[in-house]
Each structure stands twice: as structure tokens, then as C-alpha cells.
Design an enzyme around this catalytic site. Structure first.
Site, PDB file in Angstrom:
ATOM      1  N   SER A 129      -3.252   6.884  -8.424  1.00  0.00           N
ATOM      2  CA  SER A 129      -4.318   5.918  -8.685  1.00  0.00           C
ATOM      3  C   SER A 129      -4.841   5.250  -7.422  1.00  0.00           C
ATOM      4  O   SER A 129      -6.004   4.859  -7.357  1.00  0.00           O
ATOM      5  CB  SER A 129      -3.805   4.841  -9.645  1.00  0.00           C
ATOM      6  OG  SER A 129      -2.656   4.206  -9.097  1.00  0.00           O
ATOM      7  N   ILE A 130      -3.996   5.101  -6.399  1.00  0.00           N
ATOM      8  CA  ILE A 130      -4.373   4.370  -5.194  1.00  0.00           C
ATOM      9  C   ILE A 130      -4.697   5.299  -4.035  1.00  0.00           C
ATOM     10  O   ILE A 130      -5.546   5.006  -3.196  1.00  0.00           O
ATOM     11  CB  ILE A 130      -3.245   3.394  -4.780  1.00  0.00           C
ATOM     12  CG1 ILE A 130      -3.010   2.370  -5.884  1.00  0.00           C
ATOM     13  CG2 ILE A 130      -3.570   2.692  -3.475  1.00  0.00           C
ATOM     14  CD1 ILE A 130      -4.162   1.427  -6.130  1.00  0.00           C
ATOM     15  N   ALA A 131      -4.029   6.440  -3.945  1.00  0.00           N
ATOM     16  CA  ALA A 131      -4.181   7.325  -2.786  1.00  0.00           C
ATOM     17  C   ALA A 131      -3.888   8.758  -3.197  1.00  0.00           C
ATOM     18  O   ALA A 131      -3.444   9.025  -4.316  1.00  0.00           O
ATOM     19  CB  ALA A 131      -3.241   6.884  -1.669  1.00  0.00           C
ATOM     20  N   ASP A 286       8.563   1.024  -8.234  1.00  0.00           N
ATOM     21  CA  ASP A 286       7.604   1.921  -8.880  1.00  0.00           C
ATOM     22  C   ASP A 286       8.285   3.268  -9.124  1.00  0.00           C
ATOM     23  O   ASP A 286       7.800   4.320  -8.718  1.00  0.00           O
ATOM     24  CB  ASP A 286       6.367   2.088  -7.983  1.00  0.00           C
ATOM     25  CG  ASP A 286       5.153   2.584  -8.759  1.00  0.00           C
ATOM     26  OD1 ASP A 286       5.199   2.564 -10.003  1.00  0.00           O
ATOM     27  OD2 ASP A 286       4.167   2.997  -8.131  1.00  0.00           O
TER      28      ASP A 286
END
Length: 521
Positions: A129-131, A286
Site C-alpha cells: 500500500s505504501i511502496a 506489522d
């Protein structure tokens, strides 16, 4: 206005992908199912429900993808079709254009990508989702050729996250002001914690430092591998680390075929988690299956490989000691001590009766002891504990939200690896040993060694300091005595003035009365 537009966007995505129908169909009431069918008129909802949910979360952005990743680890709470689809969010989010990734790298290093790396694979190997991540090779500072993984931040993440966080803050304010449980749940503080973690994820330098710290902490444990960070090639939007080779932990059958001891792997996971939490107070927060692999290399066979360190949790010494005491008391079934700890910590009102809280906690926890993981659900335990906390006005601790999330992830992983794992008996010896180290003679000697440099500097000065103190103390005492005498004199004069003034006032009244009586007579 921005929050309003974002809320409208969310509602539109929910309607477009038929998530409203998905919720209504889960109820048993016939009229709700009929209402769901009416709402579905004119919409194409032929795709499976799990696929629709996954695509909706992907379109809504990183915060919703994170939520889907957490849900994907809880197969005990979700139907298999939905859990399988949400598992794709762990490392198979649609990638962005490799050309954008290369442009980001060249902007960060101010040179062409081929000048930074010996080789660079344009096709990403993983996307989240981020990278997203690309494989490459480079020359390190010693001139050796190294295989690396290059993590590149997705473009335009900050505005999307800010919109969602702004909406969450507004909703948290509503919950706190309108709900009876609002203040106890501290929603605004929880959102603030979430805000910090998400913004930390957008800085890959911070993630690299998290990885380096975890690598140092786990050195010598021989249970988990953390990639080496190449600091010369790290920027806020680009992070370069050692390329790790392993099998995703979700591929259990493949691990079994390779000869990995799955029950031992499950026990090692519990040990790693409790070591990071209670020994170091710094833990990977996470831990969904997309971020965990298992090494099959001969020299590191059967060890965990941890990836993606954008979200880490930290605990203070007081948090660690309080939690450890709770866990140990819980494993010993000493529910009275658990209740006392809640009152001592201020998590429940001080007027709470220990016996009542003890009885409530026993009713929640006792049914789950002596059972394998496949027969219990930590999610259900937490749900019942939440109901109990509501009754006794237990305050939610925002700094422990990440720990609770990670504990749910750990249980989900353990359930997939070894459903017969006895979580309690695996964790109890570790915690009891840790408590002994924290409160026994080992802690005393450890703190004494830590203070030794201070004492080494102080001891040579001690005779002079003692001499000065003995020499100056009489003069100091005389000065104090003199000040006290002066204060006493001022007080005596004030009391005399008050006494004389009061006596004069009384005599004046008597004289006036006498004068009046004489005149009348």
C-alpha cells in the site's frame, strides 16, 4: 469541505462495489435481504464478494489496505473466500508504473538509475500500500558486488493519508462527544497514535533505522534474520537493503515439504514476539504473512525473515513491567493480582472493588486455559474483555493499540502454522525468566554496572565534598538560626500589635458604654 468530499467518495466506493449488499446479506432477517436485492438493481455485482471487498479497499487507499491486511490474518473470524482475497493485499497490491519508480530514484540520487546500481530490475517483485520493491545489484563501499532490494515510495501518498486521517479525527470527535463510552475509549488519542505511525511509514530513512535497530536487538538470538541496510543508498523516498531469499510463511505445505519443523517454527515465533516486546520494548508491529518469510538456505535453515519495518511499536519500562506482571499473573491464574494491577495502574477507577473485578476477569479467561490454539480465539477473548472493561470503566491505553494489533497477527500466524500450539505454556517460561531478570539480583548488578562510570567519577571527589560539607554546615546552621530568630521577632511584634489593637478596641467600647450610661443617668 475536504472531509465531506472524502466521505462522499467512501460512500460511492461502498455503493459501487456492493459492500452495502455484502453487509445486509449477512443478516438473517428476510426483509433485510429483500432490501439488499432492491439496492442491487442496476448494479453489476457478478464478481465474488471477496474480490469486490479487496478492490474497494485498494481503491480507498493505504489506510483501508492496512485494515484489510489485519483482517486477512484472522481466518477464524472470516469466511475462507474473503480471507483468501484479502491475503492478496499483503504483497500483491497493484504496482505503480516502474517508470515512476525510476524517476523517484533518479530524483533522490540526482543521477541516472544505471549510475546508482550495476543492474536494476524494472518489474517490481512486490507491491504494497505504501511502496513497492525492485531487485538490483550494486557495489558496496568495500567494492564488493551485492544483491539488494530497493524499496520505492508510492507517489502522492501524503495527501490521500491526510484526507483519511482528517476524516478519522472528525469521526473520533463525534464518538467522544456523543457516545457514552467515548471518553473511556479515547478515540482521538488512538487516531493520533495511528497518525504518527502512518507518517513514519512515509519516511524510508526512519524505516531503515527501525530495521537497523531490530537487527542489533535480534543479533545472537539465532531465530530471525533482519536485512542489512546500505546507508549510502538510503533516502527519504528510497531504501536499499540486503536481498533476502525465503519462502512466504503462508506457504505452509511448501515449508513442510522442504523439511521445516512447523511446530518449532510456531514456538519460535512466540519467543521472538515476547523477546521484542518485553526484553527490548521495540517490536515489529506489522507482522502479517506478506512481511514474514522462512529461510531455506543451509546455514540459516528454518529461521524467520522479517521484512517491512515501517511500523514498529515501543514500550516504556513501566509499560513492560506492568504488562509482564499481568501476563505472569494471568498464566498462573492469579486473577486477583490481575485486578489489583488494573487498579494500581489507574486503568480503572480507584473505588473499584477488587473482588468484583477479579470475578469478572476469571469468567472471561478461565474457559480458555489448557486448550490448543485451534480451540480458542484471542479475538473472542479480547471481545469479552472489552465488554468487561465497559462495565468497570477501564480506560483504553492508546500506546498499547499497536501491541494489541500485533498480538492478533501473531495468533493468526500461529493458527495457520500449528493449530495445536499451546500459546500459554509456550510463553509462560519466557515471561517468568524475564520477570526474574527484571526483579532479581541480575537487575541489581546490571544497574550497578550501568551506574559504575558515575560512581567512578564521584568517589575520588567524595572526601573533598565531605570535608566542605562538614566545614560549612555550622555557618549554614547559624545563618538559618539567625533567619529564624528574625522571623520570630517579626511575628511577635505582629501579634503584640494585634493584641494591643484588640485590647484598645474593647476598652474603647467599654468607655463609650460607660459614657452613655452616665449621660442617661
Amino acid at each position: 469541505m475536504k472531509r465531506f468530499l472524502r466521505g462522499c467518495t467512501i460512500l460511492w466506493v461502498v455503493f459501487r462495489y456492493g459492500l452495502d449488499a455484502l453487509v445486509l446479506d449477512s443478516f438473517q432477517k428476510p426483509w433485510l435481504r429483500t432490501f439488499s436485492r432492491i439496492l442491487s438493481v442496476g448494479r453489476n455485482l457478478d464478481a465474488p464478494r471477496g474480490q469486490r471487498l479487496r478492490e474497494a479497499l485498494e481503491q480507498l487507499g493505504p489506510i483501508f489496505v492496512k485494515f484489510g491486511q489485519v483482517l486477512s490474518t484472522r481466518r477464524d473470524l472470516l469466511p475462507p473466500d474473503i480471507a483468501n482475497e484479502l491475503a492478496l493485499l499483503q504483497d500483491r497490491v497493484p504496482p505503480f508504473d516502474p517508470g515512476v519508480a525510476i524517476a523517484t530514484i533518479e530524483r533522490a540520487f540526482q543521477k541516472p538509475v544505471d549510475s546508482v546500481f550495476l543492474s536494476f530490475e524494472r518489474t517490481p517483485v512486490a507491491s504494497a500500500s505504501i511502496a513497492q520493491v525492485h531487485f538490483a545489484t550494486l557495489l558496496d563501499r568495500d567494492g564488493a558486488e551485492r544483491e539488494v532490494a530497493v524499496k520505492v515510495l508510492r507517489p502522492g501518498m501524503l495527501p490521500v493519508i491526510e484526507k483519511d486521517l482528517s476524516l478519522m479525527r472528525m469521526m473520533a470527535g463525534w464518538v467522544e462527544s456523543l457516545s457514552v463510552d467515548g471518553k473511556r475509549l479515547k478515540p482521538r488519542e488512538v487516531v493520533a497514535e495511528f497518525d504518527n505511525y502512518l507518517h513514519d511509514e512515509l519516511d524510508l530513512i526512519r524505516e531503515a533505522s527501525n530495521a537497523a535497530q531490530l537487527r542489533r536487538n535480534m543479533d545472537g538470538l539465532d531465530l530471525v534474520l533482519i536485512p542489512e541496510i546500505f546507508w549510502d543508498f538510503c533516502r527519504p523516498e528510497v531504501m536499499v537493503m540486503q536481498r533476502m531469499t525465503g519462502v512466504p510463511i503462508s506457504q505452509v505445505e511448501r515449508l513442510k515439504d522442504a523439511g521445516v519443523d512447523i511446530p518449532k517454527l510456531a514456538r519460535d515465533g512466540v519467543t521472538i514476539f515476547f523477546t521484542q516486546v518485553f526484553r527490548d520494548g521495540f517490536f515489529h508491529a506489522d507482522m502479517h504473512p506478506g512481511n514474514i518469510q522462512v529461510s531455506l538456505e543451509p546455514e540459516t535453515f528454518g529461521r524467520y525473515i522479517s521484512l517491512d519495518f515501517g511500523i514498529v511499536g515501543t514500550l516504556t519500562e513501566s509499560d513492560k513491567e506492568y504488562l509482564a506482571q499481568n501476563f505472569v499473573a494471568f498464566f498462573r491464574r492469579d486473577y486477583k493480582r490481575v485486578a489489583e494491577l488494573h487498579i494500581e495502574s489507574g486503568w480503572v477507577p480507584p473505588e473499584t472493588r477488587v473482588n468484583d473485578l477479579e470475578s469478572a476477569i476469571r469468567a472471561v479467561c478461565e474457559p480458555y486455559f489448557d486448550r490448543p490454539l485451534k480451540e480458542i480465539s484471542l479475538g473472542m477473548v479480547l471481545m469479552r474483555l472489552f465488554q468487561t472493561s465497559r462495565r468497570f470503566n477501564v480506560e483504553i491505553q492508546p500506546q498499547l493499540v499497536l501491541l494489541q494489533k500485533t498480538l492478533l497477527n501473531i495468533e493468526g500466524l500461529g493458527r495457520e502454522l500449528d493449530p495445536d500450539l499451546d500459546l500459554w505454556s509456550t510463553a509462560k517460561p519466557f515471561l517468568e525468566k524475564w520477570m526474574l531478570e527484571q526483579m532479581g539480583p541480575q537487575r541489581f548488578w546490571r544497574e550497578l554496572r550501568a551506574e559504575a562510570p558515575h560512581y567512578a567519577k564521584l568517589l575520588p571527589e567524595l572526601p573533598r565534598l565531605l570535608y566542605d560539607a562538614l566545614r560549612q554546615r555550622p555557618a549554614d546552621q547559624q545563618h538559618l538560626i539567625k533567619d529564624l530568630l528574625e522571623t520570630q521577632k517579626r511575628t511577635n511584634r505582629l501579634l503584640q500589635s494585634i493584641l494591643y489593637g484588640g485590647a484598645g478596641f474593647v476598652l474603647g467600647l467599654l468607655a463609650m458604654q460607660l459614657f452613655i450610661r452616665i449621660r442617661v443617668f
